[in-house]
Design a protein around this motif. Structure first.
Motif, short mmCIF file in Angstrom:
data_model
loop_
_atom_site.label_atom_id
_atom_site.label_comp_id
_atom_site.label_asym_id
_atom_site.label_seq_id
_atom_site.Cartn_x
_atom_site.Cartn_y
_atom_site.Cartn_z
N GLU A 44 0.82 -1.21 0.00
CA GLU A 44 0.00 0.00 0.00
C GLU A 44 0.85 1.27 0.00
N SER A 45 2.11 1.13 0.40
CA SER A 45 3.03 2.28 0.42
C SER A 45 3.84 2.40 -0.86
N GLY A 46 3.55 1.55 -1.85
CA GLY A 46 4.19 1.66 -3.15
C GLY A 46 5.28 0.65 -3.44
N ARG A 107 -0.99 -1.72 -8.72
CA ARG A 107 -1.79 -1.44 -7.53
C ARG A 107 -2.77 -0.32 -7.84
N LYS A 109 -5.94 2.09 -5.84
CA LYS A 109 -6.36 2.53 -4.50
C LYS A 109 -7.54 1.70 -4.02
#
Length: 153
Positions: A44-46, A107, A109
């Motif tokens: 989720e943080s890339g 990914r 959101k």
């Protein structure tokens, strides 16, 4: 590009509820959950992937040249006559991501209704999962498919 590496649990940091024989066979569920939470947070943080420090260690958490013996997704009991491999919960958590998230997926959101976004203020203990909500990550694949991984601590 971000690629987290060297994730593990030092055996000196977390106390297990299991006896040493039970730990060797079964591992500790909270460590698997902690891996899942870490992987979700990194994605989720890339992060573009996630790697474990040691996928297999021996029954003592080694070999290790500095003495900080660790748990692993697979623990080999090389001292027993059978020389068994013991699959700990981390193995299954890693597998859940690697089985469903395919190379080249992007990914997208994802949000959980009624839940504030995660902040960098981690208040739960090392190796534990934030049990106040469910956690998600979502990916779109080249063939138009969508994969969502959901974790309820």
């Amino acid at each position: 590009m971000l690629l987290p590496s060297e994730a593990t649990y030092e055996l000196t940091v977390l106390d297990d509820d299991e006896s040493s024989e039970d730990w060797l066979r079964n591992g500790t569920y909270t460590k698997g959950e902690g891996y899942g939470y870490d992987i979700l947070g990194d994605l989720e943080s890339g992060a573009v992937g996630w790697t474990d420090w040691n996928i297999v260690l021996d029954q003592d958490g080694g070999p290790n040249h500095v003495g900080n013996y660790c748990d692993a997704a697979v623990v080999a009991d090389v001292k027993s006559a059978e020389m068994t491999l013991n699959y700990h919960p981390q193995y299954y958590y890693i597998g859940h991501f690697s089985k469903f998230l395919k190379e080249g997926a992007m990914r997208v959101k994802s949000t959980v209704d009624g839940v504030e976004e995660m902040t960098s203020d981690c208040v739960w203990p090392y190796g534990k999962c934030d049990g106040t909500t469910i956690h998600t990550t979502a990916f779109s694949s080249a063939d138009g498919g969508m994969t969502v991984v959901v974790m309820n601590c």
